[in-house]
Design a protein around this motif. Structure first.
Motif, PDB file in Angstrom:
ATOM      1  N   GLU A   1       2.688   9.192 -19.381  1.00 38.55           N
ATOM      2  CA  GLU A   1       3.552   9.340 -18.358  1.00 38.55           C
ATOM      3  C   GLU A   1       4.196   9.119 -17.317  1.00 38.55           C
ATOM      4  N   LYS A   2       2.771   8.054 -17.006  1.00 38.38           N
ATOM      5  CA  LYS A   2       3.363   7.433 -15.808  1.00 38.38           C
ATOM      6  C   LYS A   2       1.798   6.400 -16.202  1.00 38.38           C
ATOM      7  N   VAL A   3       2.946   4.891 -15.493  1.00 36.40           N
ATOM      8  CA  VAL A   3       2.134   3.446 -15.493  1.00 36.40           C
ATOM      9  C   VAL A   3       1.599   2.752 -13.302  1.00 36.40           C
ATOM     10  N   THR A   4       0.784   3.087 -13.173  1.00 40.06           N
ATOM     11  CA  THR A   4       0.730   2.865 -12.057  1.00 40.06           C
ATOM     12  C   THR A   4       0.131   1.824 -12.004  1.00 40.06           C
ATOM     13  N   PHE A   5       0.640   0.209 -10.579  1.00 39.66           N
ATOM     14  CA  PHE A   5      -0.194  -0.601 -11.108  1.00 39.66           C
ATOM     15  C   PHE A   5      -0.745  -0.730  -9.871  1.00 39.66           C
ATOM     16  N   ILE A   6      -2.122  -1.551  -9.967  1.00 39.20           N
ATOM     17  CA  ILE A   6      -3.369  -2.157  -8.552  1.00 39.20           C
ATOM     18  C   ILE A   6      -3.342  -2.897  -9.147  1.00 39.20           C
ATOM     19  N   LEU A   7      -3.852  -3.097  -7.199  1.00 36.62           N
ATOM     20  CA  LEU A   7      -4.034  -4.754  -6.782  1.00 36.62           C
ATOM     21  C   LEU A   7      -5.188  -5.369  -6.293  1.00 36.62           C
ATOM     22  N   THR A   8      -6.810  -5.511  -6.481  1.00 38.89           N
ATOM     23  CA  THR A   8      -7.123  -4.980  -5.665  1.00 38.89           C
ATOM     24  C   THR A   8      -8.036  -6.288  -5.447  1.00 38.89           C
ATOM     25  N   ILE A   9      -9.414  -6.867  -4.866  1.00 43.83           N
ATOM     26  CA  ILE A   9      -9.930  -7.731  -4.243  1.00 43.83           C
ATOM     27  C   ILE A   9     -11.658  -7.584  -5.262  1.00 43.83           C
ATOM     28  N   HIS A  10     -11.601  -8.306  -6.103  1.00 42.67           N
ATOM     29  CA  HIS A  10     -13.191  -8.777  -6.264  1.00 42.67           C
ATOM     30  C   HIS A  10     -14.709  -8.451  -5.351  1.00 42.67           C
ATOM     31  N   ASP A  11     -15.367  -7.977  -5.516  1.00 43.74           N
ATOM     32  CA  ASP A  11     -16.137  -8.235  -4.461  1.00 43.74           C
ATOM     33  C   ASP A  11     -16.434  -8.242  -3.269  1.00 43.74           C
ATOM     34  N   ALA A  12     -15.056  -7.722  -2.934  1.00 46.91           N
ATOM     35  CA  ALA A  12     -14.564  -7.520  -1.131  1.00 46.91           C
ATOM     36  C   ALA A  12     -16.102  -7.474  -0.125  1.00 46.91           C
ATOM     37  N   GLU A  13     -16.758  -6.775  -0.645  1.00 52.19           N
ATOM     38  CA  GLU A  13     -17.457  -6.124   0.164  1.00 52.19           C
ATOM     39  C   GLU A  13     -18.862  -6.813   0.599  1.00 52.19           C
ATOM     40  N   ILE A  14     -19.310  -7.997  -0.840  1.00 49.44           N
ATOM     41  CA  ILE A  14     -20.275  -8.855  -0.401  1.00 49.44           C
ATOM     42  C   ILE A  14     -19.733  -9.920  -0.199  1.00 49.44           C
ATOM     43  N   ARG A  15     -18.365  -9.683  -0.329  1.00 53.04           N
ATOM     44  CA  ARG A  15     -17.344 -11.017   0.270  1.00 53.04           C
ATOM     45  C   ARG A  15     -17.206 -10.984   1.995  1.00 53.04           C
TER      46      ARG A  15
ATOM     47  N   GLN B   1     -13.855  -9.469   2.257  1.00 52.29           N
ATOM     48  CA  GLN B   1     -13.488 -10.098   2.547  1.00 52.29           C
ATOM     49  C   GLN B   1     -12.580  -8.470   2.341  1.00 52.29           C
ATOM     50  N   ASN B   2     -11.042  -8.217   3.223  1.00 53.87           N
ATOM     51  CA  ASN B   2     -10.353  -7.248   2.831  1.00 53.87           C
ATOM     52  C   ASN B   2      -9.129  -7.456   2.831  1.00 53.87           C
ATOM     53  N   PHE B   3      -7.145  -6.864   2.782  1.00 54.82           N
ATOM     54  CA  PHE B   3      -6.202  -7.111   2.857  1.00 54.82           C
ATOM     55  C   PHE B   3      -5.712  -7.970   4.253  1.00 54.82           C
ATOM     56  N   SER B   4      -6.493  -7.736   5.590  1.00 56.55           N
ATOM     57  CA  SER B   4      -6.391  -7.502   6.277  1.00 56.55           C
ATOM     58  C   SER B   4      -6.306  -9.231   6.727  1.00 56.55           C
ATOM     59  N   HIS B   5      -6.825  -9.930   5.894  1.00 59.31           N
ATOM     60  CA  HIS B   5      -6.391 -11.601   5.885  1.00 59.31           C
ATOM     61  C   HIS B   5      -5.428 -12.314   4.639  1.00 59.31           C
ATOM     62  N   PHE B   6      -3.979 -10.687   4.727  1.00 54.20           N
ATOM     63  CA  PHE B   6      -2.988 -11.041   3.942  1.00 54.20           C
ATOM     64  C   PHE B   6      -2.317 -10.724   4.829  1.00 54.20           C
ATOM     65  N   GLU B   7      -0.750 -11.588   4.675  1.00 47.91           N
ATOM     66  CA  GLU B   7       0.709 -11.546   4.850  1.00 47.91           C
ATOM     67  C   GLU B   7       1.554 -10.471   4.756  1.00 47.91           C
ATOM     68  N   ASN B   8       1.156 -10.807   3.211  1.00 45.65           N
ATOM     69  CA  ASN B   8       2.331  -9.735   3.129  1.00 45.65           C
ATOM     70  C   ASN B   8       1.741  -9.474   1.005  1.00 45.65           C
TER      71      ASN B   8
ATOM     72  N   SER C   1      -7.301 -19.198  -0.933  1.00 43.36           N
ATOM     73  CA  SER C   1      -6.807 -18.384  -1.975  1.00 43.36           C
ATOM     74  C   SER C   1      -8.090 -18.834  -3.253  1.00 43.36           C
ATOM     75  N   ASN C   2      -8.231 -20.109  -2.585  1.00 42.01           N
ATOM     76  CA  ASN C   2      -9.727 -20.273  -4.264  1.00 42.01           C
ATOM     77  C   ASN C   2     -11.213 -19.580  -3.979  1.00 42.01           C
ATOM     78  N   PHE C   3     -11.059 -18.647  -2.731  1.00 39.30           N
ATOM     79  CA  PHE C   3     -12.596 -17.860  -1.924  1.00 39.30           C
ATOM     80  C   PHE C   3     -12.141 -16.880  -2.303  1.00 39.30           C
ATOM     81  N   TYR C   4     -11.039 -16.295  -2.850  1.00 40.06           N
ATOM     82  CA  TYR C   4     -10.471 -15.226  -2.796  1.00 40.06           C
ATOM     83  C   TYR C   4     -10.119 -14.328  -4.395  1.00 40.06           C
ATOM     84  N   GLU C   5     -10.514 -13.460  -5.142  1.00 42.66           N
ATOM     85  CA  GLU C   5     -10.483 -13.267  -6.769  1.00 42.66           C
ATOM     86  C   GLU C   5      -9.459 -11.960  -6.430  1.00 42.66           C
ATOM     87  N   ILE C   6      -8.379 -12.207  -6.789  1.00 44.28           N
ATOM     88  CA  ILE C   6      -7.721 -11.062  -6.800  1.00 44.28           C
ATOM     89  C   ILE C   6      -7.341 -10.828  -7.625  1.00 44.28           C
TER      90      ILE C   6
END
Length: 444
Positions: A110-124, A126-133, A47-52
């Motif tokens: 009218e709406k509140v939407t919740f977003i989860l992202t990986i910072h600098d994913a392309e450079i590093r 990284q993507n969510f295939s590295h995650f289980e859930n 987890s130290n290598f991923y900035e979520i």
């Protein structure tokens, strides 16, 4: 309802993608919600290598945020109407919380939407295939009871997820579990919900009209991260000229070709905008010889490395490295050509190979000794797995009027989070500022 230890509690509702629920009807007495977002990495990822980053957009009937205060993220943790708050970010944690008071939401939202992202994913890479859930759980904040949950799995190459949203319909608040992945990170949602945000760059080529809203860009987000570290170190009032010297010897070739150096310069430019009254970063590159390049600002930062370095046939690149000549030119610029009462904060990036000078040769040590009475601090950053013995000995260098240099080592700059980098960059600078004032190198 169900009973736990003899007490009646609500039954936890488990949702699937697209299974909307009317919150106002299902829980008519509940206004205050805790929304817990959690994620889990696959082994052997660390987890130290991923900035979520968790963020939320509070959207009006025009499907955009009405003002900046309705974009909620780590450095704007409270919405303009005070109805949505974000918990403090904990590095390397695998969850974060939002607190939403439905009764306090502004009527224009009218709406509140919740977003989860990986910072600098392309450079590093990284993507969510590295995650289980990823899981989203909504709680009754006051009773501490779980109300509903929604889990996402089966990831591919996504770098961002729209987890779900709370929205108004026919006078009721409802929840929609979305779980939709995207491949452009946070920028995807800035483009959708904040039209004034630049798609790829921190500026617009065409002239902006005076009434246009301020833009949010990747560089703006970096500035806010810098602000956190600057405030922590009580450096808010510091003004300094900022420069960077970049190693462009042969071993640095990949980092230039793959855009890593451009990315690092963006992180340093964000720091420069907070220290430098002109908001510019002075730039040198060096191998066996050196080049003093045009200073870079937010406006001309896009494609800077490609334009000014890689496609510039007039600069030397990818040969052996030789540090003293470029360091002498740094002194020439700041001490002779552009003498000023402002201190200089000079970041020197090297990937190893600095040789101990022979007798009667100029050296890094000589330059530091000669400049130790001048208002310039040298922050050396060693990247990669090279030999940094010369730089590691800077703290013990004799003959200096003031301790005017610091050194830190980063094995993999691509995996270093922004917060970690800024913390290291500003670790020794405050100490030098205090010593320089004490010894009258700088005015008090």
């Amino acid at each position: 309802m169900r009973k736990i230890s003899g007490k009646e509690v609500r039954t936890l509702i488990t949702l699937i993608k697209g299974q909307r629920i009317n919150l106002s009807k299902q829980y008519p007495e509940i206004d205050k919600l805790k929304i817990d977002i959690s994620w889990k990495l696959k082994a052997p990822q660390h987890s130290n290598f991923y900035e979520i980053d968790l963020s939320a957009f509070m959207i009006n009937q025009d499907a955009v945020i009405p003002e900046e205060g309705y974009f909620i993220f780590y450095n704007n943790p409270l919405s303009s109407d005070h109805s949505l708050a974000m918990s403090k970010v904990v590095p390397a944690a695998e969850n974060q919380e939002l607190f939403l008071n439905l009764a306090g939401v502004s009527p224009e939202i009218e709406k509140v939407t919740f977003i989860l992202t990986i910072h600098d994913a392309e450079i590093r890479k990284q993507n969510f295939s590295h995650f289980e859930n990823i899981s989203l759980t909504i709680w009754d904040e006051e009773s501490k009871e779980e109300l509903l949950s929604f889990a996402i799995d089966g990831f591919e190459q996504e770098t961002a997820f729209e987890l779900g949203n709370v929205y108004r319909k026919e006078g009721s608040w409802r929840f929609n579990p979305i779980g939709r992945g995207y491949n452009r990170g946070l920028q995807e949602f800035l483009d959708i919900y904040h039209p004034a945000a630049a798609a790829e760059t921190p500026y617009k080529e065409e002239k902006e009209c005076e009434t246009e809203r301020p833009m949010i860009s990747k560089l703006d987000l970096l500035k806010k991260k810098v602000d956190i570290i600057i405030e922590r170190k009580a450096l808010q009032k510091i003004r300094a000229r900022v420069g960077v010297v970049l190693d462009i010897s042969g071993s640095m070739r990949r980092l230039y070709k793959e855009g890593i150096v451009q990315n690092v310069m963006g992180r340093l430019l964000a720091l420069a905008t907070r220290f430098d009254d002109d908001g510019i970063l002075d730039v040198w590159i060096y191998d066996n010889s050196f080049s003093r390049l045009p200073s870079v600002s937010e406006r001309d930062f896009p494609n800077y490395v490609e334009r000014e370095i890689l496609k510039n046939t007039g600069v030397s690149k990818f040969t052996a490295n030789n540090e003293p000549p470029v360091m002498r030119d740094v002194l020439n610029k700041y001490i002779k050509e552009e003498n000023s009462s402002l201190p200089v904060y000079l970041i020197f990036i090297n990937d190893g190979g600095i040789k101990k000078a022979k007798k009667n040769q100029d050296s890094v040590a000589n330059v530091l000794i000669d400049s130790s009475k001048e208002p310039i601090f040298w922050q050396f950053a060693g990247i990669g797995d090279g030999n940094f013995d010369v730089l590691r000995k800077l703290d013990d260098l004799d003959g200096r009027y003031a301790d005017n240099a610091g050194f830190f080592h980063i094995p993999d700059i691509e995996k270093e989070t922004d917060e970690e980098l800024y913390e290291k960059l500003l670790h020794e600078f405050p100490r030098w500022m205090a010593e320089a004032r004490e010894k009258k190198i700088l005015a008090r």
